[in-house]
Motif scaffolding. Structure first.
Motif, PDB file in Angstrom:
ATOM      1  N   VAL A 164       0.832  -1.037  -0.272  1.00 54.77           N
ATOM      2  CA  VAL A 164       0.118  -0.115   0.253  1.00 54.77           C
ATOM      3  C   VAL A 164       0.733   1.281  -0.157  1.00 54.77           C
ATOM      4  O   VAL A 164       2.232   1.401   0.523  1.00 54.77           O
ATOM      5  CB  VAL A 164      -1.029   0.468   1.500  1.00 54.77           C
ATOM      6  CG1 VAL A 164      -1.776   1.729   1.828  1.00 54.77           C
ATOM      7  CG2 VAL A 164      -1.439  -1.431   1.067  1.00 54.77           C
ATOM      8  N   PHE A 165       0.319   2.468  -0.554  1.00 54.26           N
ATOM      9  CA  PHE A 165       1.126   3.880  -0.818  1.00 54.26           C
ATOM     10  C   PHE A 165       1.092   4.927  -0.188  1.00 54.26           C
ATOM     11  O   PHE A 165      -0.782   4.360  -0.674  1.00 54.26           O
ATOM     12  CB  PHE A 165       2.220   3.104  -1.627  1.00 54.26           C
ATOM     13  CG  PHE A 165       1.993   3.341  -3.161  1.00 54.26           C
ATOM     14  CD1 PHE A 165       1.190   2.174  -3.669  1.00 54.26           C
ATOM     15  CD2 PHE A 165       2.032   4.449  -4.276  1.00 54.26           C
ATOM     16  CE1 PHE A 165       1.028   1.926  -5.437  1.00 54.26           C
ATOM     17  CE2 PHE A 165       1.527   4.388  -5.365  1.00 54.26           C
ATOM     18  CZ  PHE A 165       0.735   3.338  -6.131  1.00 54.26           C
ATOM     19  N   TRP A 166       1.606   6.211  -0.750  1.00 53.37           N
ATOM     20  CA  TRP A 166       0.160   6.807  -0.934  1.00 53.37           C
ATOM     21  C   TRP A 166       0.894   7.538  -1.722  1.00 53.37           C
ATOM     22  O   TRP A 166       1.846   8.162  -2.745  1.00 53.37           O
ATOM     23  CB  TRP A 166       1.264   8.112   0.919  1.00 53.37           C
ATOM     24  CG  TRP A 166       1.636   7.167   1.763  1.00 53.37           C
ATOM     25  CD1 TRP A 166       1.567   5.114   1.883  1.00 53.37           C
ATOM     26  CD2 TRP A 166       1.390   7.687   3.534  1.00 53.37           C
ATOM     27  NE1 TRP A 166       1.443   4.964   3.264  1.00 53.37           N
ATOM     28  CE2 TRP A 166       1.639   6.582   4.107  1.00 53.37           C
ATOM     29  CE3 TRP A 166       1.416   8.924   3.364  1.00 53.37           C
ATOM     30  CZ2 TRP A 166       1.605   7.190   5.140  1.00 53.37           C
ATOM     31  CZ3 TRP A 166       1.595   8.972   5.177  1.00 53.37           C
ATOM     32  CH2 TRP A 166       1.939   8.077   6.405  1.00 53.37           C
ATOM     33  N   ASP A 198      -8.993   3.201  -7.990  1.00 51.50           N
ATOM     34  CA  ASP A 198      -8.436   1.734  -7.376  1.00 51.50           C
ATOM     35  C   ASP A 198      -9.393   1.771  -6.591  1.00 51.50           C
ATOM     36  O   ASP A 198     -10.030   2.557  -5.989  1.00 51.50           O
ATOM     37  CB  ASP A 198      -7.017   2.870  -6.478  1.00 51.50           C
ATOM     38  CG  ASP A 198      -6.971   1.953  -5.189  1.00 51.50           C
ATOM     39  OD1 ASP A 198      -6.972   0.842  -4.973  1.00 51.50           O
ATOM     40  OD2 ASP A 198      -5.378   2.484  -4.515  1.00 51.50           O
ATOM     41  N   PRO A 199     -10.822   0.964  -7.040  1.00 52.46           N
ATOM     42  CA  PRO A 199     -11.810   0.630  -6.329  1.00 52.46           C
ATOM     43  C   PRO A 199     -11.969   0.878  -4.940  1.00 52.46           C
ATOM     44  O   PRO A 199     -12.462   1.004  -4.013  1.00 52.46           O
ATOM     45  CB  PRO A 199     -12.710  -0.017  -7.003  1.00 52.46           C
ATOM     46  CG  PRO A 199     -11.932  -0.252  -7.899  1.00 52.46           C
ATOM     47  CD  PRO A 199     -10.059   0.360  -8.016  1.00 52.46           C
ATOM     48  N   ALA A 200     -10.155   0.167  -4.767  1.00 49.95           N
ATOM     49  CA  ALA A 200     -10.102  -0.090  -2.880  1.00 49.95           C
ATOM     50  C   ALA A 200     -10.556   1.204  -2.390  1.00 49.95           C
ATOM     51  O   ALA A 200     -10.723   1.115  -0.873  1.00 49.95           O
ATOM     52  CB  ALA A 200      -8.980  -0.885  -2.688  1.00 49.95           C
ATOM     53  N   LEU A 260      -2.854   4.342  -1.817  1.00 42.73           N
ATOM     54  CA  LEU A 260      -3.638   3.254  -2.941  1.00 42.73           C
ATOM     55  C   LEU A 260      -3.286   2.315  -2.093  1.00 42.73           C
ATOM     56  O   LEU A 260      -2.307   2.128  -1.337  1.00 42.73           O
ATOM     57  CB  LEU A 260      -2.517   4.156  -3.473  1.00 42.73           C
ATOM     58  CG  LEU A 260      -2.739   4.988  -4.515  1.00 42.73           C
ATOM     59  CD1 LEU A 260      -1.807   5.122  -6.278  1.00 42.73           C
ATOM     60  CD2 LEU A 260      -4.172   5.515  -5.306  1.00 42.73           C
ATOM     61  N   SER A 261      -3.794   1.275  -2.972  1.00 42.67           N
ATOM     62  CA  SER A 261      -3.544  -0.373  -2.344  1.00 42.67           C
ATOM     63  C   SER A 261      -3.079  -0.728  -3.350  1.00 42.67           C
ATOM     64  O   SER A 261      -2.707  -0.545  -5.016  1.00 42.67           O
ATOM     65  CB  SER A 261      -5.296  -0.793  -2.640  1.00 42.67           C
ATOM     66  OG  SER A 261      -5.656  -0.962  -4.448  1.00 42.67           O
ATOM     67  N   GLY A 312       0.604  -4.890   1.925  1.00 40.19           N
ATOM     68  CA  GLY A 312      -1.154  -5.325   2.336  1.00 40.19           C
ATOM     69  C   GLY A 312      -1.725  -5.829   3.481  1.00 40.19           C
ATOM     70  O   GLY A 312      -3.111  -6.088   3.781  1.00 40.19           O
ATOM     71  N   GLU A 313      -1.323  -4.574   5.138  1.00 43.02           N
ATOM     72  CA  GLU A 313      -1.932  -5.351   6.094  1.00 43.02           C
ATOM     73  C   GLU A 313      -3.202  -3.794   6.162  1.00 43.02           C
ATOM     74  O   GLU A 313      -3.982  -3.906   7.024  1.00 43.02           O
ATOM     75  CB  GLU A 313      -1.037  -4.848   7.655  1.00 43.02           C
ATOM     76  CG  GLU A 313      -0.163  -5.898   7.162  1.00 43.02           C
ATOM     77  CD  GLU A 313       1.173  -5.808   8.309  1.00 43.02           C
ATOM     78  OE1 GLU A 313       1.553  -6.159   8.375  1.00 43.02           O
ATOM     79  OE2 GLU A 313       0.627  -4.854   9.041  1.00 43.02           O
TER      80      GLU A 313
END
Lengths: 271, 239
Positions: free
Chosen positions: A179-181, A219-221, A191-192, A269-270
């Motif tokens: 996961v990043f920014w 990014d639907p997440a 962002l996932s 992934g957390e």
């Protein structure tokens, strides 16, 4: 120990130490990243619109608080994204901001990497275009005219494949390791790992040679719809030789990022 | 302590201004160095020409013996690369067992290493100059002597390592001669000068073999270290 400007400066670069909760308003029109004009005899970029080689630099003030799309609409965050952003803001306000990839000396993702106000170089061979960044040992590899790798192999900078549409390089990136920014901010938008980015990159003339990069984020997440950001990078051959960046010399020590007051962010992934 | 925006902006302003083996064949195209290369024989120590002894000064010998003893004890605190993934610097990065790419361009020759995504740049458009603070990789200036790329590196950080054990000082200066022995074989003759550590200059020669074109995997040394893998190729204690 609480985070300090110096610590943020060392780990992050310039803008981060002027981070949200602490900063005084920057005077209108003030841009600390403005470089002096190039001399008339400075090397010129290739006249070939499909040759992007050379050194480029983000001179515009970075959007520390990324709240609007390139069209001026609010960034379409869903409830999960808003909650995560709130968590990051609370941690930052407490004096123990979460340590994102950049702070942990990991590749921070292509958007952040381009956005920070440090130069990058483009090197091109027929099957590959490499963006090499001064900070974070950043390498954005674009494999030309190839399919994505199987999603089992993920990298921090994602898997990028490109092709030319006329004189525009279109790059499709996905399969992120972490996961990043999006933006270079201690309370950055998320962002996932399955985010999908499309960059449209072309040479333009805007009071001098420049690269235009329009990034569309899907990014639907974390977002209810696609949205886009637009950036411009100016031609700076005088910044082609990079300063050394060796964040591991600090972060690789046993007390890692905690010596600068950061909390460890959740692992891959957390989120 | 809160960040100091005034200080930040001040610093910001300051920084903002501020190929048939063994048979030598003539290669006339300088861009023939372009491509993917990998060391022919992986090793942790510099290959001294003719196996000559290292001409240590007393200070250099003392530091070398201290490093060797620490390595034998398994204490690698003296080695920032092995202990925390810090850049191996020069010339140690040239011993990496992973591939690297060379891009020869008019003003800059770039060496892009797979190891921890490290980049080495050679300035082809300026003359060497001194600066106050050295770096691990040093500053590198290049020129062509026929088909040989000559790289002069200086301005190094003190107390780093030339390989797994050999110490260096800020007096270090390296002169490299990179030349194709044939289309798929690249030799790098490295002349090492450091009056604090050595009584005279000495040479090491590293040979690389051309590799197929490939996009490098994203290597993150700190992740490998966290996973219990060696940050840098394993060492064999020197006799």
């Amino acid at each position: 120990m609480k985070s300090s400007c110096l610590g943020r400066l060392l780990l992050f670069g310039l803008l981060a130490c002027c981070a949200p909760a602490q900063a005084q308003p920057i005077p209108p029109g003030f841009n600390p990243f403005l470089l002096p004009p190039l001399p008339p005899d400075a090397p010129k970029p290739s006249p070939d619109p499909r040759n992007l080689e050379g050194a480029w630099y983000h001179q515009d003030m970075m959007e520390v608080f990324l709240t609007k799309t390139m069209h001026g609409d609010p960034v379409p965050m869903n409830d999960k994204a808003k909650a995560l952003l709130r968590e990051r803001a609370v941690a930052d306000k407490s004096g123990h901001p979460l340590a994102n990839a950049a702070v942990r000396c990991r590749p921070p993702g292509p958007i952040w990497q381009r956005d920070i106000n440090f130069p990058f170089a483009v090197l091109q061979i027929p099957d590959e275009i490499d963006f090499l960044f001064e900070e974070f040992h950043g390498v954005w590899k674009i494999r030309m005219n190839q399919p994505h790798r199987p999603s089992g192999r993920r990298e921090y900078m994602g898997d990028s494949v490109g092709h030319w549409e006329g004189d525009t390089l279109v790059v499709d990136t996905t399969n992120f390791k972490d996961v990043f920014w999006v933006n270079s901010d201690l309370t950055g938008a998320p962002l996932s790992r399955d985010a999908h980015l499309v960059d449209r990159i072309r040479k333009i003339d805007d009071d001098g040679p420049a690269l235009s990069v329009v990034t569309t984020i899907d990014d639907p997440a974390y977002f209810t719809s696609q949205w886009s950001i637009s950036r411009k990078f100016i031609w700076r051959p005088d910044r082609a030789i990079f300063a050394e960046y060796d964040c591991e010399d600090d972060v690789g020590r046993p007390d890692g990022v905690s010596r600068y007051g950061f909390s460890d962010a959740p692992g891959p992934g957390e989120n | 302590m809160r960040g100091n925006p005034g200080l930040c902006l001040g610093v910001a302003l300051l920084l903002s201004v501020c190929a048939g083996a063994g048979v030598a064949q003539p290669v006339n195209d300088r861009t023939a160095l372009d491509g993917v290369w990998k060391i022919a024989q992986p090793r942790v120590s510099l290959p001294l020409e003719n196996e000559a002894p290292i001409p240590f000064t007393p200070v250099g010998r003392e530091q070398y013996e201290r490093n060797k003893a620490a390595a034998l004890r398994g204490d690698y605190g003296f080695d920032p690369t092995l202990s925390r993934c810090s850049s191996p610097g020069m010339p140690r990065i040239m011993l990496s067992d992973r591939p690297f790419k060379i891009f020869v361009r008019a003003n800059v020759v770039s060496m892009m290493f797979e190891w921890n995504r490290l980049l080495r740049q050679v300035n082809m458009g300026a003359s060497p100059s001194e600066r106050v603070w050295g770096t691990v990789m040093g500053d590198a200036w290049g020129r062509w002597e026929g088909d040989t790329l000559v790289i002069d590196s200086r301005n190094f950080k003190p107390e780093r390592l030339l390989d797994d054990l050999i110490p260096s000082s800020e007096q270090l200066r390296l002169v490299e001669h990179l030349r194709l022995a044939d289309a798929d074989t690249l030799d790098d003759r490295i002349t090492i000068t450091d009056p604090d550590m050595f009584t005279r200059s000495w040479d090491a020669v590293v040979t690389y073999k051309r590799q197929p074109k490939q996009a490098f995997a994203e290597d993150v040394c700190l992740d490998r270290k966290a996973a219990g893998q060696a940050p840098w190729p394993g060492r064999l204690a020197r006799p």
